[in-house]
Motif scaffolding. Structure first.
Motif, PDB file in Angstrom:
ATOM      1  N   LYS A   1       0.847  -1.001   0.133  1.00  0.00           N
ATOM      2  CA  LYS A   1      -0.007  -0.091  -0.015  1.00  0.00           C
ATOM      3  C   LYS A   1       0.946   1.208   0.065  1.00  0.00           C
ATOM      4  O   LYS A   1       1.374   1.654   1.120  1.00  0.00           O
ATOM      5  N   THR A   2       1.091   1.901  -1.134  1.00  0.00           N
ATOM      6  CA  THR A   2       2.232   3.016  -1.259  1.00  0.00           C
ATOM      7  C   THR A   2       1.414   4.315  -1.834  1.00  0.00           C
ATOM      8  O   THR A   2       2.086   5.318  -2.054  1.00  0.00           O
ATOM      9  N   MET A   3      -0.098   4.156  -2.061  1.00  0.00           N
ATOM     10  CA  MET A   3      -0.623   5.195  -2.432  1.00  0.00           C
ATOM     11  C   MET A   3      -1.771   5.230  -2.310  1.00  0.00           C
ATOM     12  O   MET A   3      -2.326   4.091  -1.543  1.00  0.00           O
ATOM     13  N   VAL A   4      -2.791   6.158  -2.685  1.00  0.00           N
ATOM     14  CA  VAL A   4      -4.257   6.349  -2.509  1.00  0.00           C
ATOM     15  C   VAL A   4      -4.717   5.351  -3.455  1.00  0.00           C
ATOM     16  O   VAL A   4      -4.375   5.431  -4.858  1.00  0.00           O
ATOM     17  N   GLU A   5      -5.813   4.549  -2.889  1.00  0.00           N
ATOM     18  CA  GLU A   5      -6.615   3.620  -3.816  1.00  0.00           C
ATOM     19  C   GLU A   5      -7.967   4.376  -4.419  1.00  0.00           C
ATOM     20  O   GLU A   5      -8.382   4.565  -3.348  1.00  0.00           O
ATOM     21  N   TYR A   6      -8.097   4.528  -5.508  1.00  0.00           N
ATOM     22  CA  TYR A   6      -9.123   5.460  -6.046  1.00  0.00           C
ATOM     23  C   TYR A   6     -10.359   4.520  -6.596  1.00  0.00           C
ATOM     24  O   TYR A   6      -9.918   3.521  -7.459  1.00  0.00           O
ATOM     25  N   VAL A   7     -11.302   4.289  -5.926  1.00  0.00           N
ATOM     26  CA  VAL A   7     -12.463   3.421  -6.512  1.00  0.00           C
ATOM     27  C   VAL A   7     -13.435   4.348  -7.146  1.00  0.00           C
ATOM     28  O   VAL A   7     -14.011   5.456  -6.699  1.00  0.00           O
ATOM     29  N   ALA A   8     -13.806   4.175  -8.518  1.00  0.00           N
ATOM     30  CA  ALA A   8     -14.471   4.953  -9.288  1.00  0.00           C
ATOM     31  C   ALA A   8     -15.571   4.412 -10.108  1.00  0.00           C
ATOM     32  O   ALA A   8     -15.100   3.458 -10.998  1.00  0.00           O
ATOM     33  N   CYS A   9     -16.914   4.671 -10.482  1.00  0.00           N
ATOM     34  CA  CYS A   9     -17.528   4.004 -11.275  1.00  0.00           C
ATOM     35  C   CYS A   9     -17.356   4.302 -12.696  1.00  0.00           C
ATOM     36  O   CYS A   9     -17.007   5.450 -12.797  1.00  0.00           O
ATOM     37  N   PRO A  10     -17.649   3.630 -13.791  1.00  0.00           N
ATOM     38  CA  PRO A  10     -17.234   4.011 -15.287  1.00  0.00           C
ATOM     39  C   PRO A  10     -18.341   5.079 -15.703  1.00  0.00           C
ATOM     40  O   PRO A  10     -17.946   5.345 -16.974  1.00  0.00           O
ATOM     41  N   SER A  11     -19.155   5.588 -14.994  1.00  0.00           N
ATOM     42  CA  SER A  11     -20.203   6.613 -15.672  1.00  0.00           C
ATOM     43  C   SER A  11     -21.278   5.786 -16.346  1.00  0.00           C
ATOM     44  O   SER A  11     -21.170   5.052 -16.860  1.00  0.00           O
ATOM     45  N   CYS A  12     -22.566   6.618 -16.279  1.00  0.00           N
ATOM     46  CA  CYS A  12     -23.542   5.971 -16.959  1.00  0.00           C
ATOM     47  C   CYS A  12     -24.688   7.326 -16.895  1.00  0.00           C
ATOM     48  O   CYS A  12     -24.323   8.440 -16.356  1.00  0.00           O
ATOM     49  N   GLY A  13     -25.994   7.069 -17.507  1.00  0.00           N
ATOM     50  CA  GLY A  13     -26.621   8.190 -17.685  1.00  0.00           C
ATOM     51  C   GLY A  13     -27.241   8.477 -16.125  1.00  0.00           C
ATOM     52  O   GLY A  13     -27.767   9.536 -16.086  1.00  0.00           O
ATOM     53  N   ARG A  14     -27.083   7.874 -15.213  1.00  0.00           N
ATOM     54  CA  ARG A  14     -27.493   8.074 -13.941  1.00  0.00           C
ATOM     55  C   ARG A  14     -26.291   9.168 -13.337  1.00  0.00           C
ATOM     56  O   ARG A  14     -26.794   9.890 -12.157  1.00  0.00           O
ATOM     57  N   THR A  15     -25.167   9.377 -13.800  1.00  0.00           N
ATOM     58  CA  THR A  15     -24.331  10.169 -13.050  1.00  0.00           C
ATOM     59  C   THR A  15     -24.769  11.561 -12.997  1.00  0.00           C
ATOM     60  O   THR A  15     -25.092  12.218 -13.993  1.00  0.00           O
ATOM     61  N   LEU A  16     -24.510  12.205 -11.844  1.00  0.00           N
ATOM     62  CA  LEU A  16     -25.035  13.640 -11.762  1.00  0.00           C
ATOM     63  C   LEU A  16     -23.785  14.703 -11.996  1.00  0.00           C
ATOM     64  O   LEU A  16     -24.157  15.781 -11.506  1.00  0.00           O
ATOM     65  N   PHE A  17     -22.808  14.186 -12.077  1.00  0.00           N
ATOM     66  CA  PHE A  17     -21.791  15.431 -12.445  1.00  0.00           C
ATOM     67  C   PHE A  17     -20.635  14.660 -13.446  1.00  0.00           C
ATOM     68  O   PHE A  17     -20.755  13.503 -13.672  1.00  0.00           O
ATOM     69  N   ASN A  18     -19.769  15.448 -14.067  1.00  0.00           N
ATOM     70  CA  ASN A  18     -18.805  15.076 -14.704  1.00  0.00           C
ATOM     71  C   ASN A  18     -17.690  14.267 -13.948  1.00  0.00           C
ATOM     72  O   ASN A  18     -16.770  14.685 -13.312  1.00  0.00           O
ATOM     73  N   LEU A  19     -17.941  12.861 -14.194  1.00  0.00           N
ATOM     74  CA  LEU A  19     -17.116  12.138 -13.261  1.00  0.00           C
ATOM     75  C   LEU A  19     -15.882  12.164 -13.588  1.00  0.00           C
ATOM     76  O   LEU A  19     -14.915  12.137 -12.590  1.00  0.00           O
ATOM     77  N   GLU A  20     -15.308  12.042 -14.699  1.00  0.00           N
ATOM     78  CA  GLU A  20     -13.809  12.043 -15.072  1.00  0.00           C
ATOM     79  C   GLU A  20     -13.162  13.400 -14.463  1.00  0.00           C
ATOM     80  O   GLU A  20     -11.890  13.192 -13.966  1.00  0.00           O
ATOM     81  N   GLU A  21     -13.857  14.412 -14.573  1.00  0.00           N
ATOM     82  CA  GLU A  21     -13.181  15.791 -14.007  1.00  0.00           C
ATOM     83  C   GLU A  21     -13.227  15.703 -12.537  1.00  0.00           C
ATOM     84  O   GLU A  21     -12.080  16.210 -12.067  1.00  0.00           O
ATOM     85  N   VAL A  22     -14.200  15.241 -12.028  1.00  0.00           N
ATOM     86  CA  VAL A  22     -14.047  15.310 -10.432  1.00  0.00           C
ATOM     87  C   VAL A  22     -13.211  14.420  -9.937  1.00  0.00           C
ATOM     88  O   VAL A  22     -12.415  14.677  -9.159  1.00  0.00           O
ATOM     89  N   LEU A  23     -13.101  13.101 -10.557  1.00  0.00           N
ATOM     90  CA  LEU A  23     -11.989  12.157 -10.168  1.00  0.00           C
ATOM     91  C   LEU A  23     -10.786  12.754 -10.448  1.00  0.00           C
ATOM     92  O   LEU A  23      -9.627  12.424  -9.313  1.00  0.00           O
TER      93      LEU A  23
END
Length: 407
Positions: free
Chosen positions: A308-330
């Motif tokens: 464990k040497t860094m932050v582990e980011y968990v993120a969904c792939p985005s779909c029609g339910r997504t309520l913000f720009n997921l790629e930008e926010v991530l």
């Protein structure tokens, strides 16, 4: 009538638990400077500098660059006696201007004199059995007789023995590094261009070392084709188990290339074996600057839960339910937090995926409704905030828990 299993039941009360962590193969510990390979120690990350070892200043700077970004053992090439002697200055200059760094010297082509010299100055010597005693191919050869095979074996022992004794008496290590593309001619004639030939080549050298009471040995069996690499390491493990050996293994796909495919190819080989518990140290060999190799190594180890040497980011792939720009926010969350270590942070586009699929995360950033996000600590919703304050409030939450460090 056949009874179908209940899809919600993952195991019956009487069935054994299914492991969700990797159980590593037990290996003997091999010290390399202040690092230990095997023996239950964390998987060690290695790389190799590109600089000519005669360039003392350049080599010291290159070794330091690698070490500062997490490379724990650094390899250098020593094609001549002059290069071997240069390692004395490199080692001393690192000690005087930085700190001691575990160094490995690569020795090829009838390298006994070179190996004996460099063994004084480095922590581990890597030899290639196919090249250490170079056999000049005969164009008209159709076979090796038993007598010829044994004669070359005796010559190998004569040239290897002084190096083994030197390393043994100094408490240093050796890597027996077999390459698929440079098997000795008699191994090719006897076993073909096969994983069997690679393994037998390594075992011949191991048995010479053992006969001299030397066991600080690491083994590698690299190939540029992933299936060959996998077969060679798996066969080596099987043969070692049969012979009661437990030497640690250095994993790598040699000449993996560059870019995305080079990374995928290396990961396919290295991660497959690590997932089976095989492997104690790794190198990702890219046709790029050595510094580019280290993040790939740590990503492989982190993804498998081995380090464990860094932050582990968990993120969904985005779909029609997504309520913000997921790629930008991530990207924004990553930019703000990627200097931290040991945290799992989830960025989820909607409340449907959010709390359930990020349940193992330390912190969650979840689309709640248009213009607002919810921040979670584990499974607990902590607050709802305007989207434009989300990243700032996530940082404040991490700070409130005492888990923040400044970049």
């Amino acid at each position: 009538m056949q009874t179908l299993p209940n899809p919600t039941q993952t195991q019956s009360p009487s069935s054994p638990a299914i492991a969700t962590t990797i159980e590593r193969r037990k290996t003997r510990p091999v010290p390399v400077g202040n690092i230990t390979i095997g023996g239950g120690h964390p998987v060690v990350v290695q790389s190799m500098i590109n600089e000519d070892t005669l360039d003392i200043e350049g080599s010291v700077a290159a070794i330091r660059r690698l070490h500062e970004i997490g490379c724990e053992i650094v390899r250098v090439t020593v094609p001549s006696l002059a290069h071997a002697k240069a390692l004395s200055e490199i080692k001393q200059k690192l000690k005087d201007t930085y700190q001691p760094v575990p160094l490995v010297a690569d020795v090829h082509h009838n390298g006994m004199k070179i190996a004996l010299e460099v063994a004084k100055h480095v922590d581990k010597v890597r030899i290639n059995p196919g090249l250490y005693v170079f056999e000049k191919p005969k164009a008209d050869r159709t076979e090796y007789t038993e007598a010829e095979f044994a004669e070359i074996g005796d010559k190998i022992r004569q040239t290897l023995e002084p190096l083994v004794i030197s390393l043994r008496d100094q408490g240093k290590a050796m890597r027996i590094g077999v390459n698929h593309g440079s098997l000795a001619e008699r191994m090719l004639f006897t076993y073909g261009d096969t994983p069997e030939g690679m393994v037998e080549s390594a075992l011949e050298f191991i048995q010479i070392c053992e006969s001299l009471d030397f066991y600080n040995i690491v083994i590698s069996l690299k190939a540029s084709r992933v299936p060959v690499m996998l077969a060679a390491y798996r066969l080596m493990v099987r043969r070692m188990d049969e012979l009661g050996m437990s030497y640690p293994l250095h994993l790598g796909v040699t000449e993996a290339g560059d870019g995305e495919y080079g990374r995928i190819k290396s990961t396919a080989g290295i991660a497959t074996l690590l997932a089976d518990g095989i492997g104690d140290t790794i190198r990702v060999s890219l046709t790029e600057s050595p510094e580019k190799e280290i993040p790939v190594c740590y990503s492989i180890l982190q993804a498998l839960g081995l380090r464990k040497t860094m932050v582990e980011y968990v993120a969904c792939p985005s779909c029609g339910r997504t309520l913000f720009n997921l790629e930008e926010v991530l990207h924004k969350v990553r930019e703000a937090t990627n200097h931290l270590t040991g945290l799992d942070i989830a960025v989820m586009g909607c409340i449907v995926n959010g709390p359930g699929e990020m349940a193992d995360a330390d912190y969650g950033y979840v689309g709640r409704q248009p213009g607002y996000i919810s921040l979670y600590r584990g499974k607990e919703e902590i607050k709802k905030v305007p989207e434009d304050q989300g990243v700032e409030e996530l940082i404040n939450l991490i700070k409130a828990d005492g888990r923040w460090v400044d970049p």
